[in-house]
Enzyme design. Structure first.
Site, short mmCIF file in Angstrom:
data_model
loop_
_atom_site.label_atom_id
_atom_site.label_comp_id
_atom_site.label_asym_id
_atom_site.label_seq_id
_atom_site.Cartn_x
_atom_site.Cartn_y
_atom_site.Cartn_z
N THR A 57 1.87 23.86 13.48
CA THR A 57 1.04 25.06 13.30
C THR A 57 0.10 25.30 14.47
O THR A 57 -0.35 24.34 15.12
CB THR A 57 0.21 24.93 12.01
N GLU B 250 -2.88 26.08 14.18
CA GLU B 250 -4.20 25.56 13.83
C GLU B 250 -4.48 24.23 14.52
O GLU B 250 -5.64 23.83 14.64
CB GLU B 250 -4.32 25.39 12.31
#
Length: 365
Positions: free
Chosen positions: A142, A144
């Site tokens: 991800t 993130e």
């Protein structure tokens, strides 16, 4: 190998963890169209969460010959490894995760157990299978993980990680486990570092779907207000249906590598609101409240991906625009809201739609 020149795959077997999620739905649909036999792992629960798999069954009349569901949980090492050895898949897509960033602050241990330890269980099962049968593994990473360090945008495969949530920390661990199994055991294992990808199949507790559902419910008089958190956070939003194609392309390469998958554009939550409410002719400022409960303890302000490697090596590029994505989601939720409104009008007083429409799906093996 350029993915555009790849022959259509027939009768390969894929195992998908997290098949009941958004990406599981779009990936399963894509693989079924390619002729794959698809096995999915679903968690045993007293409440059914099979809307997306039921949709697949409706879309593929011969699904009983291609789609198989099995009870399991990636946090259960013995079960996960046993399933992998038993099913002998050609490809494994580990999509299973506690994927809500805000929730990870409230459930950090559970998030780590699913996202990091669960990935390790999948990799270990693949390593054991790989002794007797070649298998390729896709790990869902991800954006993130980057954390938005100032001066590092857009982020590419070489950008350092600086996770700012328990969710991101667990995904960084899973990323490195994947690289380690590739380098230590020669396992064909890839990390797909996907930036935010949305769709009408997105869960309703994610901000994009929360907005489009709220727009539709407000338009039809089923809801009055919409509560949100940080409206200034900027994300690189794409369509999940485009992104699952990149997952598949990664596992068709001659050698395993990690790839960033993104559109290269950033838009704020505020812009998402503008586009969504504009679709129904309303001004969002008259309906939206800021609720501190939805703010993260540590915010990632800007994420923007550089997917040039995926474009050059995989031949992949997004096909859906930001506006096209938002309007697709709003239109879908408008249909749901209209259906909800009509059904509510037909039911006796005191009977809810959820009670009236309760149904069960065939149990997995």
């Amino acid at each position: 190998m350029n993915a555009d020149n790849m022959a259509e795959t027939t009768q390969k077997t894929a195992l998908i963890t997290g098949i009941t999620g958004q990406d599981g739905y779009y990936l399963s649909r894509s693989l079924l169209e390619k002729g794959y036999v698809v096995h999915g792992i679903v968690r045993r629960s007293s409440s059914m969460n099979r809307e997306r798999t039921d949709r697949l069954k409706a879309e593929f009349p011969d699904w009983e010959e291609q789609l198989f569901l099995h009870y399991g949980d990636v946090t259960d090492a013995a079960c996960t490894i046993e399933r992998i050895i038993q099913l002998e898949p050609d490809e494994i897509y580990n999509l299973s995760a506690q994927s809500h960033v805000r929730v990870s602050f409230d459930k950090p241990l559970f998030t780590h157990q699913v996202n990091a330890v669960g990935a390790l269980h999948v990799l270990e099962g693949a390593r054991l299978l790989n002794r007797t049968k070649p298998v390729r593994v896709y790990q869902a990473s991800t954006s993130e993980m980057f954390g938005g360090i100032p001066g590092t945008s857009p982020q590419s495969e070489t950008t350092p990680f600086h996770p700012r949530s328990p969710y991101a920390c667990a995904k960084v661990a899973a990323y490195h486990h994947t690289v380690n199994y590739r380098e230590s055991y020669g396992l064909f294992a890839c990390n797909g570092i996907l930036f935010n990808h949305e769709s009408p199949m997105r869960g309703e507790n994610f901000v994009t779907r929360k907005i489009t559902r709220g727009v539709a419910w407000i338009k039809h008089g089923l809801q009055e207000r919409l509560a949100l958190g940080n409206l200034d956070a900027k994300r690189d939003w794409g369509f999940a249906g485009d992104y699952v194609d990149a997952m598949w392309r990664m596992l068709q390469q001659e050698s395993p590598e990690d790839f960033v998958i993104a559109t290269g554009e950033t838009h704020s939550v505020r812009e998402f609101l503008d586009c969504a409410f504009e679709r129904v002719g309303l001004d969002w400022t008259a309906y939206v409240d800021i609720d501190p409960r939805f703010l993260r303890p540590a915010e990632v302000e800007v994420l923007c991906g550089d997917a040039s490697k995926a474009r050059s090596q995989l031949g992949w590029r997004p096909e859906t625009s930001f506006r096209g994505l938002v309007e697709m989601m709003v239109d879908h939720d408008l249909e749901l809201a209209e259906r909800h409104r009509r059904m509510s009008a037909m039911l006796p007083l005191g009977v809810s739609i959820s009670t009236a429409s309760a149904s069960s799906s065939p149990s997995p093996t």
